[in-house]
Structure formats: structure tokens, C-alpha cells
Design a protein around this motif. Structure first.
Motif, PDB file in Angstrom:
ATOM      1  N   SER A  66       0.839  -1.330  -0.014  1.00  0.00           N
ATOM      2  CA  SER A  66      -0.055   0.045  -0.093  1.00  0.00           C
ATOM      3  C   SER A  66       0.841   1.250  -0.061  1.00  0.00           C
ATOM      4  N   THR A  67       2.053   1.072   0.495  1.00  0.00           N
ATOM      5  CA  THR A  67       3.161   2.139   0.481  1.00  0.00           C
ATOM      6  C   THR A  67       4.365   1.600   0.517  1.00  0.00           C
ATOM      7  N   SER A  68       5.546   2.477   0.180  1.00  0.00           N
ATOM      8  CA  SER A  68       6.709   2.048   0.331  1.00  0.00           C
ATOM      9  C   SER A  68       7.607   2.518   1.545  1.00  0.00           C
ATOM     10  N   VAL A  69       6.861   3.144   2.321  1.00  0.00           N
ATOM     11  CA  VAL A  69       7.407   3.733   3.547  1.00  0.00           C
ATOM     12  C   VAL A  69       6.624   3.300   5.074  1.00  0.00           C
ATOM     13  N   TYR A  70       7.206   2.735   5.854  1.00  0.00           N
ATOM     14  CA  TYR A  70       6.587   2.254   6.997  1.00  0.00           C
ATOM     15  C   TYR A  70       7.233   2.803   8.272  1.00  0.00           C
ATOM     16  N   GLY A  71       6.588   2.663   9.461  1.00  0.00           N
ATOM     17  CA  GLY A  71       7.017   3.048  10.870  1.00  0.00           C
ATOM     18  C   GLY A  71       7.651   1.870  11.517  1.00  0.00           C
ATOM     19  N   LEU A  72       8.285   2.243  12.634  1.00  0.00           N
ATOM     20  CA  LEU A  72       8.798   1.051  13.489  1.00  0.00           C
ATOM     21  C   LEU A  72       7.621   0.261  13.865  1.00  0.00           C
ATOM     22  N   ARG A  73       7.708  -1.107  14.106  1.00  0.00           N
ATOM     23  CA  ARG A  73       6.589  -1.980  14.525  1.00  0.00           C
ATOM     24  C   ARG A  73       5.316  -1.812  13.747  1.00  0.00           C
ATOM     25  N   ASP A  74       5.506  -1.693  12.461  1.00  0.00           N
ATOM     26  CA  ASP A  74       4.373  -1.328  11.957  1.00  0.00           C
ATOM     27  C   ASP A  74       4.021  -2.473  11.043  1.00  0.00           C
ATOM     28  N   SER A  75       2.712  -2.825  10.688  1.00  0.00           N
ATOM     29  CA  SER A  75       2.201  -4.127  10.012  1.00  0.00           C
ATOM     30  C   SER A  75       2.363  -3.743   8.442  1.00  0.00           C
ATOM     31  N   ILE A  76       3.093  -4.498   7.852  1.00  0.00           N
ATOM     32  CA  ILE A  76       3.468  -4.469   6.344  1.00  0.00           C
ATOM     33  C   ILE A  76       2.593  -5.920   5.665  1.00  0.00           C
ATOM     34  N   CYS A  77       1.635  -5.203   4.729  1.00  0.00           N
ATOM     35  CA  CYS A  77       1.224  -6.427   4.013  1.00  0.00           C
ATOM     36  C   CYS A  77       1.736  -6.375   2.419  1.00  0.00           C
ATOM     37  N   VAL A  78       2.094  -7.588   1.934  1.00  0.00           N
ATOM     38  CA  VAL A  78       2.608  -7.583   0.761  1.00  0.00           C
ATOM     39  C   VAL A  78       1.559  -8.514  -0.048  1.00  0.00           C
ATOM     40  N   ASN A  79       1.216  -8.124  -1.421  1.00  0.00           N
ATOM     41  CA  ASN A  79       0.498  -8.633  -2.219  1.00  0.00           C
ATOM     42  C   ASN A  79       1.075  -9.290  -3.168  1.00  0.00           C
ATOM     43  N   ILE A  80       1.084 -10.614  -3.920  1.00  0.00           N
ATOM     44  CA  ILE A  80       1.619 -11.093  -4.983  1.00  0.00           C
ATOM     45  C   ILE A  80       0.753 -11.225  -6.268  1.00  0.00           C
ATOM     46  N   GLN A  81       1.039 -10.952  -7.408  1.00  0.00           N
ATOM     47  CA  GLN A  81       0.597 -11.497  -8.474  1.00  0.00           C
ATOM     48  C   GLN A  81       1.589 -12.180  -9.132  1.00  0.00           C
ATOM     49  N   ALA A  82       1.343 -13.490  -9.602  1.00  0.00           N
ATOM     50  CA  ALA A  82       2.024 -14.247 -10.496  1.00  0.00           C
ATOM     51  C   ALA A  82       1.573 -14.617 -11.694  1.00  0.00           C
ATOM     52  N   SER A  83       2.354 -14.819 -12.774  1.00  0.00           N
ATOM     53  CA  SER A  83       1.849 -14.996 -14.081  1.00  0.00           C
ATOM     54  C   SER A  83       3.177 -15.578 -14.737  1.00  0.00           C
ATOM     55  N   ASP A  84       2.706 -16.556 -15.842  1.00  0.00           N
ATOM     56  CA  ASP A  84       3.651 -16.902 -16.516  1.00  0.00           C
ATOM     57  C   ASP A  84       4.365 -15.784 -17.755  1.00  0.00           C
ATOM     58  N   PHE A  85       5.175 -16.128 -18.558  1.00  0.00           N
ATOM     59  CA  PHE A  85       5.748 -15.218 -19.591  1.00  0.00           C
ATOM     60  C   PHE A  85       4.742 -14.735 -20.430  1.00  0.00           C
ATOM     61  N   GLU A  86       3.695 -15.288 -20.723  1.00  0.00           N
ATOM     62  CA  GLU A  86       2.728 -14.974 -21.697  1.00  0.00           C
ATOM     63  C   GLU A  86       1.542 -14.080 -20.688  1.00  0.00           C
ATOM     64  N   LYS A  87       2.009 -13.885 -19.555  1.00  0.00           N
ATOM     65  CA  LYS A  87       1.136 -13.012 -18.657  1.00  0.00           C
ATOM     66  C   LYS A  87      -0.274 -13.641 -18.260  1.00  0.00           C
ATOM     67  N   LYS A  88      -0.316 -14.878 -18.244  1.00  0.00           N
ATOM     68  CA  LYS A  88      -1.311 -15.779 -17.714  1.00  0.00           C
ATOM     69  C   LYS A  88      -1.285 -16.183 -16.261  1.00  0.00           C
ATOM     70  N   PRO A  89      -2.312 -15.996 -15.488  1.00  0.00           N
ATOM     71  CA  PRO A  89      -2.104 -16.249 -13.948  1.00  0.00           C
ATOM     72  C   PRO A  89      -1.585 -17.650 -13.892  1.00  0.00           C
ATOM     73  N   ILE A  90      -0.868 -17.796 -12.759  1.00  0.00           N
ATOM     74  CA  ILE A  90      -0.215 -18.977 -12.627  1.00  0.00           C
ATOM     75  C   ILE A  90      -0.167 -19.450 -11.131  1.00  0.00           C
ATOM     76  N   SER A  91      -0.543 -20.705 -10.847  1.00  0.00           N
ATOM     77  CA  SER A  91      -0.383 -21.296  -9.468  1.00  0.00           C
ATOM     78  C   SER A  91       1.005 -21.737  -9.301  1.00  0.00           C
ATOM     79  N   GLY A  92       1.579 -21.396  -8.087  1.00  0.00           N
ATOM     80  CA  GLY A  92       3.029 -21.709  -7.855  1.00  0.00           C
ATOM     81  C   GLY A  92       2.989 -21.694  -6.190  1.00  0.00           C
ATOM     82  N   THR A  93       4.383 -22.243  -6.079  1.00  0.00           N
ATOM     83  CA  THR A  93       4.797 -22.204  -4.762  1.00  0.00           C
ATOM     84  C   THR A  93       6.264 -21.130  -4.476  1.00  0.00           C
ATOM     85  N   PHE A  94       6.176 -20.373  -3.603  1.00  0.00           N
ATOM     86  CA  PHE A  94       7.125 -19.278  -3.571  1.00  0.00           C
ATOM     87  C   PHE A  94       7.646 -19.449  -1.986  1.00  0.00           C
ATOM     88  N   SER A  95       8.925 -18.861  -1.977  1.00  0.00           N
ATOM     89  CA  SER A  95       9.589 -18.666  -0.595  1.00  0.00           C
ATOM     90  C   SER A  95      10.040 -17.228  -0.653  1.00  0.00           C
TER      91      SER A  95
END
Length: 843
Positions: free
Chosen positions: A370-399
């Protein structure tokens, strides 16, 4: 010239056309035979690759190393179906194995953690390895390796500090050695392996310094009359190539210049005859131009285009004919390291040429916040959108690893990642500097740098002798297996095999031997630091004279890497490592000042036994006899030593049953040897006998002498007995006990010579249930004084995107201002993978 352009022609028809046009009327069956041989090798000896994502590479004492492994088929990069177990080793700088764990895979992925316990992991450099048992058939090349460091701290008044012990006095280094350290090693490598006179040919080169790292150089090429032919220049990794037409009977030298030295070196000698190979792999071109020149006596020459054990095309021609150029579409090759081979009629390799095929087939990983700047002990949520090289959504496993840039340095532009390892590093021999560089915004410069790399670095071969038998089995699951024989070394058929787990709750499994005396146990739950006792009985349930041969796992041999002896006496810390240490200092100082941790209480006078399995910890016993104590009575039996040191030890009779046993006053006597309770091995052959158990314990009393023992710890008080009751007895028992922990010199446990039908087995810890702890701050606890200076802010090895390619995760920032690196990598485990890094600021 034959032109094979990329068309919709089916693959095998294209191979056939290639053969028919180049082979000069050879039978197509010979071409099919080559393809069939390649297919047979992949069937008999399939290769696996493994990549491991670590949360970081430098650690503090008592940290945990977190990892996720991706195990794929080396040819297709689809998840491997060969192995179901991955082994993870930790070796110290001396090549000593510290620990091995074994983790099961699911669809080719596995994850866990290794606790860096200070008693096992001292400060220094370590090598982390990952491999399957099957990989051991193919040598060291396929094993994943990563060097990690545990930084050196000392604890003083509960504050961790950089160890200020004086460095060892530097050795006096001779002027000759210093001069040698400035030297450059440069190799000139003609394309294809042979340097042909009177032909325009590519000459590759690689320059490294005394430490084996690439060094930037410039240079000139001169002929024998000191005429300058051309200038050349390497890239910043010491690699490059130039084109020239060498003249027959001429000798060439190179003058090489670096910032510290200038030297002269002869170029390779020219060959006047033989087979020569050139491959024009132009950036942006959809095909390869392959030039072949052979003046060998008239014979059949085979050209093979291959990659990762797959024959992508083959062609045959007769040598001694005119210069030939073959055009081959790049679409015949998969992405990654490929080769063109020329072979004579006896299948001997005449020339080989590596090249790299690159296509934009990476998974597209788009993290957002939601923003690139956060405070100390702040809650940070990251959303991921994954697609293949043809930009089709893909189910995958990530670390995902989120690390503090103040303490951990990660270079998303150059560091090794899942792309660079599976496509490049895993198929080339030796170290590749900055492997991630070649996959970051691929352009013509990176293409040319890749050309220089593959021309100067050998490739890992996939060939295999079909009649060769693999020595190491592919393991689908964790098993315990072996063979039981009788006194004449014949198989014990239909023997009863018991497997006793040595941890609470005690587990017992039973199976039978087959007609070859072989047994196997399967379907194990996750086990951490497990130990087992295998007991064999014959078909009638009697012990008899049986022997057990267990199939024990052997770690892959560790190959030590030679180190530069000029500088290895002193370890230099970089600025990030110093910041990491400073952060730990700050954390412990803040904890100490806030009163959250107590001042260290030093306990003196405790006797400890090295190697003891004392459940209460080192030195926590009511009576301790050390090696020094036992040396004074070396020839006395264990029974005599115990009777002299345990007041009240005597033979007794159990009420109501009449069975005889040992007691200490009114408490039941129990004995543990090397962490194993001897009662596990008691077999009541005669239920009517009242003395059988007593005689069983006496056999141990008489078997060991004091000189066989490193230490004895006697637990009589409640605080020292409680842990033993929980481990070995019913915790709700009304009986009282005295436990004796005996540590032998061999550490082999309570195995008497006459008990050859028993075997203690300590397999690698199987499975892992460790989870990364990530604090959650609320309005109620956000203001607590306990400092939070984590270096790994967040680790999650198991993020799955849904059918729309979407996933998210969240974590809380810590107490240091600065930047975080969010490092995400993963795969659909169907041949596609990708990596992405994101920067966040904490103010």
C-alpha cells in the motif's frame, strides 16, 4: 550450405530432414540410434537438480538457518519424481560434518530450519549442502553448496560484542610471496578446442588473480616479429574473446596488463590439420550458424546438438570434404546451457562448443504494498501477482525472505537465485562470479558476457555407461532397512524384527524378513533427532545367534577447496558484517538496561562429562564421577564403582511378584548407557524365573570396567529425577527411582558382545517442524521495552498463489530504521521459475 529454419515442421520430422540433407545418403536408423541412446541414458540415469533459498548467509550465535529446497528434473525443470528425500549437511571450515538432517519432499519442494546451537556451531565459515541420495551417483557436481558465516561474538555482562581477542601474529611473508600474489593466471581457449590456421576463429580468455577471482585486464597480440595484430579487453570478471585469422607456422604472444602487473604469455600452438568447429550464436538471431572444417582422412563425422542429456538434433557427414556451414534454429534447444559436439567414427569427441540459449520465459512476480514507507513495529502487507511469460495467471509455490539491509547485504542484481542456478550454475563447472548478473535485464552485453563465460568454463556432462550400475538408490521415502543372518551367514528367513523408538512416546514397529533375510520399515511420522534400536529374533521368536546388517545412510564426500595461504590467517569483516554485530550489541545492551534479561549468574564447581546424554543438561546431577575419578579405579567393574559411590545400592525383591531387582534404599534403580535405557534390551525368556532381570543388570555391571567409561552421573533428588521419569517411566507412577547415566568411551550404547541381534541406529533427523517466529504487535504490546533488532524480519517458505496467481503475506517491522529487502522466488514446479526483489523503507 544447408538451411534448417524454424518452421511448424514436427520435431522428429525435422530431425529426419536434418539427417537426410547432411548425412549424404546414410541410413536414418543410425540417427535414431543416437537419439535412442540419449533417451536410454535419461531413463536409466535421470539427473536431478536442486536449488535452495536461504533466508541469509551470515548468522549470529544461536540463530536458525531457514531454507526451502526446489528439487527438479535436470532436463525439464519439472519437479523430480525420482527422489522423495533431500539431505542437508553442515560442514565446518576443516571439512568436519557437524549435522545432517533429512526432509521429505512434496511435489519437489521441502523446507525447514537448522538451529545453530553454540555447542556445535562455533564462529567461523561453514558449508551448507543439499542433495538426494540418488545424486551421489554422479559425483560432487550436482550437489548444491552455499558458504555461510557465523560471526564471532563474545558475551560480556550480557552484551554481545565483536570478539576483541588479538588476531594471531601475522606470519612474515617473503617479498617473493608478495610478488607472487600480484600475479595473474590467464588461459587462452580456442573455440571448439582446436586453433585452426588460416581461418577466422574466436579465441576466448579468462584472467584470475592470486585468490582465484576474475580480474579486469587489457592486452595486445603480437606475432613472432613483434607486429601487433590486435588489442583485447576483458569484462570486469576477467573474461572475453577476440576474433583473428592465425597464419600457419606463426607463433603468437599476448601481453597482458592489470593494475599491478604486466606479463607476456604464449598463445596455444596452431594445428595444421584436424576437425574444427565454430558456432555463431548472434544476439537477436533465431538460429545458429555452425561451421565445420575437417581434413581428417575420409571418415564419418557425427554432429550432435544437445542440452541437459537430450539430443536436440544430429547430423552426419564425411570428413575430408569442403568447408560446411549448417544453420540450425535455436527453437530446437531448450533454454539454458547447450553444446555442439563433433565425434569421429569411434564416438570419440573431437570438438565441443558450449553456448547459451536464452528466452524470456521467467515467471513474472509482481509484489506490491500500500506504501513504500513504514514506521517502526508497523504492519506490512505484501500482495503477490504471479503469471507466466505470456502473462497468464499461474499457481505456484514461493519462498519469501525479508531482511534488514543494515545487517544483511543482498544484491538482487548479481546474487545467485533460482534462475541463475537452475539455468546456468548447475550446468557449469567451477565458481561463477555474480551469477544473477546474467539474468537481470538481459541485453546484448549480457549475451556477449555469457558467451565469454561458457567458452571458458567446462560443462557438466550427462553421459552414462548404460551397463554401469548406480551405487546409490533413489529414495522415495524415509525407511529403515537391513538384512539378518544366522551364525553360518545364511539369511534368517521370516525372522521377527522389532524397531523400538527411543523417545517418548515409545514407538514399536514390527515386520518380518523375506526369503533373503531382508527387512524394511516404512511410513514414519516426522522425527526430530530420532534414535532407534533394531532387535532381531528368528522365526520362532528366539534370539538365537543372529546378526544385523543395517543400510545406514552415508553423507556424500566433502571436497575441500584450496584456500589462499597468503591471507587465511586473518578474517576481515566487511561493513555490513560490522553493522550486523553492532545491531546485536545494541539489542543486548538495550535489553540489559531495561532489565528484561538478568545479569549472568556464573555457576562454578560443576563437573561435566563430554558427550553425556544427561537429560538435565551439563553438570546437573547429584553425584558425578569424571574420567579423572574413574582413571583412579580403572580396573574395577562398573558394578563395583556404583556400589562404592551409591549408598544404599542393593539387591531387592519386588513385593507381591517376588521378582529380583536393584534398589537404592527404597527407590528402584535404573541405568542409562549413552542415552539408551538398558531395560529396552531385556527379554524375559522364562516367565517363571524370579532372578532373570537381576542377572541381566549384573551382566552390564560385570561387562564394563571403569577404564571403558568417560563418566557416571547419578540422579537421586526430585529435580534431577523428574526429566528421566518423563522420558522412561509413567509420569503418574507412585514408585520412586534413582537413575544412573553412564557415558562410555565408544558411545555405542548398552550393547554387549552376546547381544549381536541388537543394533542401535541414529539416522539423520527426519523431517522438521520448526517454524519461523514473527512477532505480532498490537496496541497493547507495541510499546513494550524489549528491543527488536531482527536481521531476518520475516521468512515464509510456503506461499501458494491461487488459480488467479494471487497470494499475500504480512509481517511487522522491527526497531531499526532503514531499508528492507523483500526477496521472493519460486516455481510452478512445471518447468517455470522466477525471482523478484522489492525494497521497503522503515522510518
Amino acid at each position: 550450405m544447408i538451411n534448417l529454419r524454424s518452421t511448424p515442421i514436427p520435431f522428429f520430422l525435422l530431425l529426419f530432414l536434418c539427417f537426410r540433407q547432411i548425412a549424404f545418403a546414410q541410413e536414418p536408423t543410425s540417427n535414431a540410434k543416437i537419439i535412442a541412446q540419449y533417451d536410454s541414458v535419461r531413463t536409466v540415469a535421470p539427473r536431478e537438480k536442486i536449488y535452495v533459498h536461504l533466508d541469509k548467509a551470515i548468522f549470529a550465535p544461536q540463530d536458525t538457518l531457514w531454507f526451502k529446497a526446489y528439487l527438479v528434473d535436470a532436463t525439464t525443470n519439472v519437479f523430480s519424481k525420482v527422489s522423495g528425500l533431500i539431505y542437508f549437511d553442515m560442514f565446518d571450515a576443516n571439512g568436519t560434518l557437524i549435522e545432517t538432517i533429512c526432509v521429505p519432499t512434496a511435489m519437489g519442494v521441502a523446507w525447514g530450519g537448522i538451529a545453530l546451537k553454540p555447542d556445535a556451531y562455533k564462529a567461523g565459515s561453514y558449508t551448507f549442502r543439499a542433495y538426494t541420495n540418488w545424486m551421489q551417483n554422479f559425483g560432487d557436481a550436482y550437489i548444491f553448496k552455499k558458504e555461510i558465516k557465523i560471526l564471532d561474538f563474545i558475551k560480556d555482562e550480557n552484551v554481545y560484542q565483536l570478539d576483541k581477542k588479538p588476531l594471531p601474529t601475522p606470519r612474515k611473508i617473503s617479498a617473493r610471496t608478495i610478488e607472487k600474489s600480484k600475479d595473474i593466471d590467464i588461459q587462452f581457449l580456442p573455440e571448439g578446442g582446436n586453433w585452426k590456421a588460416d581461418r577466422m576463429q574466436k579465441m576466448a580468455f579468462k584472467a584470475v588473480n592470486y585468490a582465484g577471482k576474475g580480474i579486469e585486464v587489457t592486452g595486445e597480440i603480437f606475432d613472432s616479429k613483434q607486429n601487433k595484430i590486435l588489442d583485447f579487453k576483458s569484462n570486469n570478471k576477467g573474461m572475453g574473446y577476440f576474433m583473428m585469422v592465425p597464419i600457419l607456422n606463426e607463433a603468437y604472444t599476448a601481453t597482458i596488463n592489470s593494475t599491478e602487473i604486466t606479463k607476456t604469455q604464449n598463445l596455444p600452438k596452431l594445428a595444421s590439420s584436424g576437425a574444427f568447429l565454430q558456432v555463431n550464436n548472434s544476439y537477436g538471431s533465431d538460429g545458429l550458424a555452425i561451421n565445420v572444417d575437417s581434413d581428417l582422412p575420409e571418415q564419418e563425422i557425427t554432429m550432435i546438438g544437445q542440452s541437459k542429456g537430450v539430443a536436440c538434433f544430429t547430423a552426419k557427414f564425411i570428413s575430408g570434404k569442403k568447408y560446411k556451414t549448417v544453420y540450425v534454429p535455436k527453437s530446437l534447444f531448450p533454454r539454458g546451457i547447450c553444446q555442439i559436439l563433433l565425434m569421429d567414427g569411434k564416438n570419440r569427441v573431437l570438438n565441443e562448443r558450449n553456448f547459451f540459449i536464452n528466452r524470456s520465459q521467467d515467471l513474472i512476480i509482481q509484489p506490491s504494498t500500500s506504501t513504500s514507507v513504514y514506521g517502526l513495529r508497523d504492519s506490512i502487507c505484501v500482495n503477490i501477482q504471479a503469471s507466466d511469460f505470456e502473462k497468464k495467471p499461474i499457481s505456484g509455490t514461493f519462498s519469501v525472505a525479508v531482511t534488514d539491509d543494515n545487517q544483511i547485504q543482498k544484491d538482487s542484481l548479481n546474487d545467485n537465485n533460482i534462475l541463475s542456478h537452475l539455468l546456468l550454475a548447475s550446468d557449469l563447472k567451477g565458481e561463477i562470479e555474480s551469477p544473477g548478473y546474467y539474468f537481470n535485464h538481459f541485453d546484448e552485453q549480457k549475451h556477449n558476457d555469457l558467451e565469454a563465460l561458457v567458452l571458458t568454463q567446462g560443462w557438466i556432462k550427462y553421459n552414462w555407461e548404460l551397463d554401469k550400475r548406480p551405487l546409490f538408490k533413489a529414495e522415495k521415502e524415509f525407511t529403515i532397512s537391513g538384512r539378518v543372518t544366522n551364525i553360518t551367514n545364511k539369511p534368517a528367513i521370516n525372522g521377527q524384527i522389532l524397531l523400538l523408538g527411543m523417545k517418548k512416546p515409545i514407538s514399536i514397529m514390527e515386520t518380518r524378513t523375506d526369503s533373503n533375510g531382508v527387512f524394511i520399515f516404512r511410513d514414519f511420522p516426522v522425527l526430530d533427532s530420532a534414535a532407534f534400536v533394531v532387535q532381531a529374533k528368528n522365526a520362532k521368536g528366539k534370539v538365537g545367534t543372529l546378526g544385523i546388517e543395517l543400510n545406514e545412510f552415508q553423507s556424500a564426500p566433502f571436497l575441500m577447496t584450496a584456500k589462499n595461504n597468503l591471507t587465511n590467517y586473518e578474517e576481515t569483516l566487511d561493513s555490513i558484517s560490522k553493522q550486523f554485530i553492532a545491531a546485536k550489541n545494541e539489542e543486548y545492551e538495550a535489553s540489559f538496561k531495561s532489565g528484561i534479561i538478568l545479569r549472568e549468574v556464573k555457576i562454578t564447581g560443576k563437573k561435566t562429562i563430554k558427550g553425556s546424554k544427561n537429560l538435565n543438561g551439563d553438570g546437573n546431577a547429584d553425584i558425578t564421577l569424571t574420567e579423572k575419578d574413574l582413571d583412579k579405579v580403572a580396573k574395577k567393574t562398573l558394578g563395583d564403582v556404583l556400589k562404592e559411590n551409591i549408598k544404599g545400592l542393593h539387591e531387592s525383591v519386588k513385593p507381591k511378584t517376588g521378582f529380583q531387582l536393584y534398589k537404592v534404599n527404597g527407590s528402584i534403580f535404573k541405568m542409562i548407557i549413552d542415552g539408551v535405557e538398558v531395560d529396552y534390551f531385556f527379554t524375559n525368556f522364562d516367565p517363571t524365573s524370579k532372578t532373570e532381570y537381576l542377572q541381566f543388570i549384573k551382566s552390564y555391571f560385570d561387562y564394563y570396567n571403569a577404564e571403558d567409561i568417560k563418566g557416571i552421573e547419578i540422579m537421586t533428588s526430585g529435580k534431577n529425577v523428574n526429566n528421566y521419569i518423563k522420558q522412561y517411566e509413567d509420569p503418574f507412577t507412585v514408585e520412586t527411582y534413582v537413575f544412573v547415566e553412564v557415558t562410555t568411551r565408544t558411545g555405542s550404547g548398552p550393547f554387549l558382545r552376546k547381544s549381536s541381534n541388537m543394533f542401535k541406529y541414529n539416522p539423520p533427523a527426519y523431517g522438521d517442524n520448526k517454524e519461523f517466529y514473527s512477532p505480532k504487535y498490537t496496541d497493547q504490546n507495541k510499546g513494550n521495552k524489549k528491543p527488536d533488532y531482527r536481521s531476518t524480519i520475516y521468512w515464509n517458505p510456503h506461499i501458494l498463489t491461487n488459480e488467479k496467481g494471487i497470494a499475500n503475506f504480512s509481517f511487522f517491522s522491527a526497531d531499526k530504521k532503514g531499508f528492507y529487502t523483500v526477496w521472493i522466488e519460486g516455481s510452478d514446479m512445471n518447468g517455470n521459475f522466477g525471482m523478484k526483489a522489492l525494497k521497503l523503507e522503515v522510518k
